[in-house]
Design a protein around this motif. Structure first.
Motif, PDB file in Angstrom:
ATOM      1  N   TRP A 136       0.845  -1.189   0.000  1.00  0.00           N
ATOM      2  CA  TRP A 136       0.000   0.000   0.000  1.00  0.00           C
ATOM      3  C   TRP A 136       0.875   1.231   0.000  1.00  0.00           C
ATOM      4  N   ASN A 154      -1.649   1.432  -3.547  1.00  0.00           N
ATOM      5  CA  ASN A 154      -1.787   0.497  -4.651  1.00  0.00           C
ATOM      6  C   ASN A 154      -2.498   1.232  -5.794  1.00  0.00           C
ATOM      7  N   ARG A 155      -1.791   1.313  -6.924  1.00  0.00           N
ATOM      8  CA  ARG A 155      -2.299   2.086  -8.045  1.00  0.00           C
ATOM      9  C   ARG A 155      -3.639   1.556  -8.562  1.00  0.00           C
ATOM     10  N   THR A 175      -6.473   2.744  -6.356  1.00  0.00           N
ATOM     11  CA  THR A 175      -6.832   4.142  -6.592  1.00  0.00           C
ATOM     12  C   THR A 175      -7.614   4.291  -7.891  1.00  0.00           C
ATOM     13  N   ASP A 176      -7.121   3.635  -8.940  1.00  0.00           N
ATOM     14  CA  ASP A 176      -7.772   3.765 -10.243  1.00  0.00           C
ATOM     15  C   ASP A 176      -9.204   3.230 -10.229  1.00  0.00           C
ATOM     16  N   ASP A 193      -9.248   9.215  -2.989  1.00  0.00           N
ATOM     17  CA  ASP A 193      -8.642  10.545  -2.947  1.00  0.00           C
ATOM     18  C   ASP A 193      -9.287  11.450  -1.907  1.00  0.00           C
TER      19      ASP A 193
END
Lengths: 242, 242
Positions: free
Chosen positions: B43, B45-46, B49-50, B57
């Motif tokens: 963490w 972790n892309r 988020t995506d 966010d």
């Protein structure tokens, strides 16, 4: 699930992935009547199949229509789902109350449809005029971002919940019976005697209260017979000389 | 949403996409306390988020822990979600009744956690012994295939729904708070050590099972701090030389 269980109608869905997710959500909760109106990428759709976890392989064939009106011909009552409140005079339900309403209608023989709009834009007003009532899913006003598959999941989940009347008290013992009161009493009495012999109840006036508190801990646990045997073993072990 | 709204705890999650989906599901229904235990890919972790639609966010930072016990230290009552029924003696709720129960607890000041296991395997028995109650999501017996994000969505959705419609139900502890998990853990560990030194676990291969069964008895009792002190006193007394 009743033979006339509701249809789920996806109007102009764009992403095959979402159609697959909707099918998966439906079948998890016993719904199998999926209808598509003018899916963007045609039908069948490989991405839909891949994303359905096998649901589309075992459900009856999806029906595809050119218009929403055609998809609804056999339906008696139609609910449209909307993300935002619409400026349209129509009965508006939240999910639970819609499903309660629909359950009664189904019981009286009505065929229902729950209609979902395209991913980005939602249903157009022309679609809404074909529907009898709206369903509004209340979300966080600062972050309202349910996707199509998630909306279908909530409706399907509520539908299945409403069909079963199993709501109620939690079951502690997974079907096995708790120990009878005499077995529990036997353990409680033994523990008290051992504590007494170890001088645990130093204040005789407090003994009834302390003893009651200890009994209460075990009394409310609905202990199984096996667990009582384990607790007897625990007491025996703690009493043992090193 | 109340300040002490429940935590969502994902144990050893594998796919970042699912963590993102869980965050998105949570924020849609006003939950923001996301905790991860040993996420496979670390963490931050892309992929998470995506796939969160921006939820990660704007939510408070996700907390990451090495063990489930550490993730639960400040929690008073912990629900574990399970796909299959377990052979373990614990109160078992469906989603609605769990959320009603939890709403009452939150109103009386308890901090709750809903715990979810890894994608394929679900929670292990050692995880379950840290939890007070189980939540079983009833699905189609012939097609039970909810993913992690969908499970979190159902809990979060029911949580938000229940905040506007809770009904009265007596609480076990008459207004006082149950002990936090760290106090309970302290007692459990001490009892195990004392039993070990007394040779209670004669069959080393059975120790994990027997130890889990004992923990489970106390874990589901919602012990108050006073009761834990009493139990410490009971153990001390039983150990005492005559």
């Amino acid at each position: 699930m009743a033979i006339n269980a509701p249809a789920i109608v996806l109007v102009r869905p764009q992403m095959g992935e979402n159609i697959g997710a909707a099918a998966r959500a439906m079948l998890n909760f016993g719904l199998t009547d999926l209808r598509l109106v003018a899916p963007r990428d045609g039908w069948p759709n490989r991405a839909a199949t891949d994303n359905s976890s096998g649901a589309l392989d075992v459900m009856p064939p999806v029906q595809v229509f050119d218009t929403l009106a055609e998809a609804l011909t056999d339906c008696h009552f139609v609910y449209a789902t909307t993300a935002r409140m619409r400026d349209m005079v129509k009965p508006t339900f939240e999910v639970k109350s819609a499903v309660d309403d629909g359950t009664q209608r189904t019981a009286s023989g009505q065929k229902l449809a729950f209609v979902f709009g395209p991913e980005r834009t939602g249903l157009e007003n022309d679609d809404l005029t074909l529907c009898h009532a709206l369903i509004h899913v209340p979300t966080n006003p600062d972050f309202s971002s349910l996707n199509l598959g998630q909306c279908v999941l909530l409706i399907a989940y509520e539908w299945m919940s409403a069909q079963s009347s199993s709501y109620g008290k939690p079951l502690t013992l997974n079907g096995s019976l708790p120990a009878t009161q005499d077995k529990l009493e036997e353990f409680q009495r033994r523990l008290e005697q051992e504590l007494d012999s170890k001088g645990f109840f130093r204040e005789p006036t407090l003994k009834p209260t302390v003893s009651r508190n200890i009994r209460n801990i075990f009394a409310r646990s609905e202990l199984s017979e096996q667990e009582l045997r384990t607790l007897h073993g625990v007491v025996t072990a703690l009493l043992r000389d090193k």
